[in-house]
Design a protein around this motif. Structure first.
Motif, PDB file in Angstrom:
ATOM      1  N   ILE A  88       0.833  -1.204   0.000  1.00 26.16           N
ATOM      2  CA  ILE A  88       0.000   0.000   0.000  1.00 26.16           C
ATOM      3  C   ILE A  88       0.871   1.259   0.000  1.00 26.16           C
ATOM      4  CG2 ILE A  88      -1.645   1.341   1.381  1.00 26.16           C
ATOM      5  CD1 ILE A  88      -2.857  -1.427   2.231  1.00 26.16           C
ATOM      6  N   ASP A  89       1.875   1.298   0.879  1.00 25.27           N
ATOM      7  CA  ASP A  89       2.760   2.470   0.947  1.00 25.27           C
ATOM      8  C   ASP A  89       3.489   2.702  -0.382  1.00 25.27           C
ATOM      9  OD1 ASP A  89       2.043   3.139   3.525  1.00 25.27           O
ATOM     10  OD2 ASP A  89       3.832   2.274   4.454  1.00 25.27           O
ATOM     11  N   SER A  90       3.997   1.639  -0.977  1.00 27.73           N
ATOM     12  CA  SER A  90       4.700   1.774  -2.264  1.00 27.73           C
ATOM     13  C   SER A  90       3.759   2.264  -3.352  1.00 27.73           C
ATOM     14  CB  SER A  90       5.308   0.437  -2.685  1.00 27.73           C
ATOM     15  OG  SER A  90       6.310   0.062  -1.795  1.00 27.73           O
ATOM     16  N   SER A  91       2.553   1.736  -3.333  1.00 25.44           N
ATOM     17  CA  SER A  91       1.567   2.113  -4.333  1.00 25.44           C
ATOM     18  C   SER A  91       1.184   3.582  -4.197  1.00 25.44           C
ATOM     19  CB  SER A  91       0.340   1.214  -4.187  1.00 25.44           C
ATOM     20  OG  SER A  91      -0.640   1.569  -5.120  1.00 25.44           O
ATOM     21  N   ILE A 163       0.178 -13.210  -7.155  1.00 32.12           N
ATOM     22  CA  ILE A 163       0.542 -12.732  -8.498  1.00 32.12           C
ATOM     23  C   ILE A 163       2.049 -12.771  -8.706  1.00 32.12           C
ATOM     24  CG2 ILE A 163       0.603 -10.695 -10.007  1.00 32.12           C
ATOM     25  CD1 ILE A 163      -1.958  -9.760  -8.855  1.00 32.12           C
ATOM     26  N   GLY A 164       2.772 -12.480  -7.633  1.00 31.34           N
ATOM     27  CA  GLY A 164       4.218 -12.356  -7.745  1.00 31.34           C
ATOM     28  C   GLY A 164       4.647 -10.943  -8.078  1.00 31.34           C
ATOM     29  N   LYS A 165       3.717  -9.979  -7.960  1.00 34.48           N
ATOM     30  CA  LYS A 165       4.007  -8.582  -8.281  1.00 34.48           C
ATOM     31  C   LYS A 165       3.295  -7.674  -7.287  1.00 34.48           C
ATOM     32  CE  LYS A 165       4.043  -9.356 -13.270  1.00 34.48           C
ATOM     33  NZ  LYS A 165       3.362  -8.979 -14.509  1.00 34.48           N
ATOM     34  N   SER A 166       4.059  -6.813  -6.660  1.00 27.91           N
ATOM     35  CA  SER A 166       3.427  -5.896  -5.709  1.00 27.91           C
ATOM     36  C   SER A 166       2.679  -4.774  -6.431  1.00 27.91           C
ATOM     37  CB  SER A 166       4.458  -5.320  -4.742  1.00 27.91           C
ATOM     38  OG  SER A 166       5.445  -4.604  -5.444  1.00 27.91           O
ATOM     39  N   ASP A 167       3.121  -4.406  -7.647  1.00 28.73           N
ATOM     40  CA  ASP A 167       2.438  -3.339  -8.389  1.00 28.73           C
ATOM     41  C   ASP A 167       0.994  -3.721  -8.722  1.00 28.73           C
ATOM     42  OD1 ASP A 167       4.711  -1.831  -8.272  1.00 28.73           O
ATOM     43  OD2 ASP A 167       5.275  -2.110 -10.370  1.00 28.73           O
ATOM     44  N   ASP A 168       0.792  -4.961  -9.130  1.00 27.12           N
ATOM     45  CA  ASP A 168      -0.567  -5.411  -9.444  1.00 27.12           C
ATOM     46  C   ASP A 168      -1.435  -5.445  -8.188  1.00 27.12           C
ATOM     47  OD1 ASP A 168       0.239  -5.617 -12.056  1.00 27.12           O
ATOM     48  OD2 ASP A 168       0.303  -7.812 -12.079  1.00 27.12           O
ATOM     49  N   ALA A 169      -0.836  -5.848  -7.074  1.00 32.50           N
ATOM     50  CA  ALA A 169      -1.573  -5.838  -5.803  1.00 32.50           C
ATOM     51  C   ALA A 169      -1.930  -4.408  -5.427  1.00 32.50           C
ATOM     52  CB  ALA A 169      -0.741  -6.495  -4.702  1.00 32.50           C
ATOM     53  N   GLY A 170      -1.028  -3.466  -5.706  1.00 32.44           N
ATOM     54  CA  GLY A 170      -1.310  -2.054  -5.468  1.00 32.44           C
ATOM     55  C   GLY A 170      -2.460  -1.555  -6.325  1.00 32.44           C
ATOM     56  N   GLY A 171      -2.558  -2.060  -7.535  1.00 32.83           N
ATOM     57  CA  GLY A 171      -3.681  -1.698  -8.414  1.00 32.83           C
ATOM     58  C   GLY A 171      -5.013  -2.145  -7.837  1.00 32.83           C
ATOM     59  N   VAL A 172      -5.037  -3.354  -7.269  1.00 34.41           N
ATOM     60  CA  VAL A 172      -6.261  -3.838  -6.624  1.00 34.41           C
ATOM     61  C   VAL A 172      -6.573  -2.955  -5.411  1.00 34.41           C
ATOM     62  CG1 VAL A 172      -7.387  -5.789  -5.470  1.00 34.41           C
ATOM     63  CG2 VAL A 172      -5.896  -6.212  -7.440  1.00 34.41           C
ATOM     64  N   PHE A 173      -5.516  -2.562  -4.669  1.00 32.23           N
ATOM     65  CA  PHE A 173      -5.729  -1.664  -3.530  1.00 32.23           C
ATOM     66  C   PHE A 173      -6.428  -0.388  -3.975  1.00 32.23           C
ATOM     67  CE2 PHE A 173      -4.185   2.267  -1.584  1.00 32.23           C
ATOM     68  CZ  PHE A 173      -4.833   2.168  -0.359  1.00 32.23           C
ATOM     69  N   TRP A 174      -5.940   0.238  -5.047  1.00 27.63           N
ATOM     70  CA  TRP A 174      -6.542   1.495  -5.489  1.00 27.63           C
ATOM     71  C   TRP A 174      -7.984   1.303  -5.920  1.00 27.63           C
ATOM     72  CZ3 TRP A 174      -5.134   5.896  -3.880  1.00 27.63           C
ATOM     73  CH2 TRP A 174      -3.803   6.148  -3.568  1.00 27.63           C
ATOM     74  N   ASP A 175      -8.293   0.178  -6.554  1.00 25.03           N
ATOM     75  CA  ASP A 175      -9.689  -0.095  -6.923  1.00 25.03           C
ATOM     76  C   ASP A 175     -10.570  -0.161  -5.680  1.00 25.03           C
ATOM     77  OD1 ASP A 175      -9.016  -0.183  -9.598  1.00 25.03           O
ATOM     78  OD2 ASP A 175      -8.996  -2.377  -9.706  1.00 25.03           O
ATOM     79  N   VAL A 176     -10.068  -0.824  -4.652  1.00 24.08           N
ATOM     80  CA  VAL A 176     -10.838  -0.967  -3.412  1.00 24.08           C
ATOM     81  C   VAL A 176     -10.898   0.365  -2.670  1.00 24.08           C
ATOM     82  CG1 VAL A 176     -10.905  -2.081  -1.141  1.00 24.08           C
ATOM     83  CG2 VAL A 176     -10.342  -3.429  -3.177  1.00 24.08           C
ATOM     84  N   HIS A 177      -9.761   1.007  -2.506  1.00 27.27           N
ATOM     85  CA  HIS A 177      -9.696   2.247  -1.725  1.00 27.27           C
ATOM     86  C   HIS A 177     -10.487   3.377  -2.369  1.00 27.27           C
ATOM     87  CE1 HIS A 177      -8.208   5.296   0.995  1.00 27.27           C
ATOM     88  NE2 HIS A 177      -7.852   6.022  -0.062  1.00 27.27           N
TER      89      HIS A 177
END
Length: 187
Positions: A88-91, A163-177
């Motif tokens: 989340i912080d990186s994103s 996924i093996g990628k924090s950037d993609d997880a960050g994308g899901v975070f932004w969709d949720v947030h």
């Protein structure tokens, strides 16, 4: 004579057990062919949560762990929550610096704190209904902000591993947030 009756009785018991077992297996496969899943309420809640966040786990055990508080089991979401907080912080940093590379470190840290603080992620987690999903011990309040926030962060740690990628997880975070996903569904 008694020995022969005992053998017949034993054979009869084994036969009844075998027929019963085969009937249960047949009934179970029949339900699965019809598309009827025999799931626990927790499994159903995990399926609903995946629909809400618009991400389907390849390894559902990661989501299961993300929704398990340390008070419930030694196999819990603590490490996933730490990773999720970093995701989340990186994103947040990436998003704001992409918009304004000249942003001061003070402003960036303030934005990160505002978005990733416990009260903010607890609001997002409560909106998803995580307090109804996360497994806790009977003595733990599942609606406590620390519990909900830990589960919320753990979701993104679990996605990053899946996924093996924090950037993609960050994308899901932004969709949720950002509210691009639906409100909590009835569980």
């Amino acid at each position: 004579m008694k020995e022969m009756h005992f053998r017949r009785f034993t054979v009869l018991i084994v036969l009844v057990f075998t027929v019963t077992s085969l009937s249960l297996v047949h009934a179970s496969s029949k339900h699965q062919r019809r598309g009827i899943d025999i799931n626990s309420p927790f499994d159903t809640a995990l399926e609903t949560l995946q629909k809400q966040i618009r991400y389907n786990f390849k390894k559902i055990d990661l989501l299961r762990r993300a929704m398990t508080h340390p008070s419930f089991s030694e196999e819990n979401n603590k490490a996933l929550s730490v990773l999720g907080a970093d995701v989340i912080d990186s994103s947040i940093s990436l998003r704001f610096l992409q918009k304004n590379i000249d942003m001061s470190s003070k402003d960036l840290n303030e934005r990160k704190l505002e978005i990733s603080k416990q009260s903010s992620c607890a609001v997002d987690g409560t909106r998803l209904g995580l307090h109804k999903v996360v497994r806790v011990s009977p003595k733990t309040n599942s609606t406590a902000p620390a519990v909900v926030c830990g589960a919320f962060r753990a979701i993104f740690g679990a996605i990053a591993i899946d996924i093996g990628k924090s950037d993609d997880a960050g994308g899901v975070f932004w969709d949720v947030h950002s509210g691009d996903v639906g409100q909590a569904l009835a569980l």
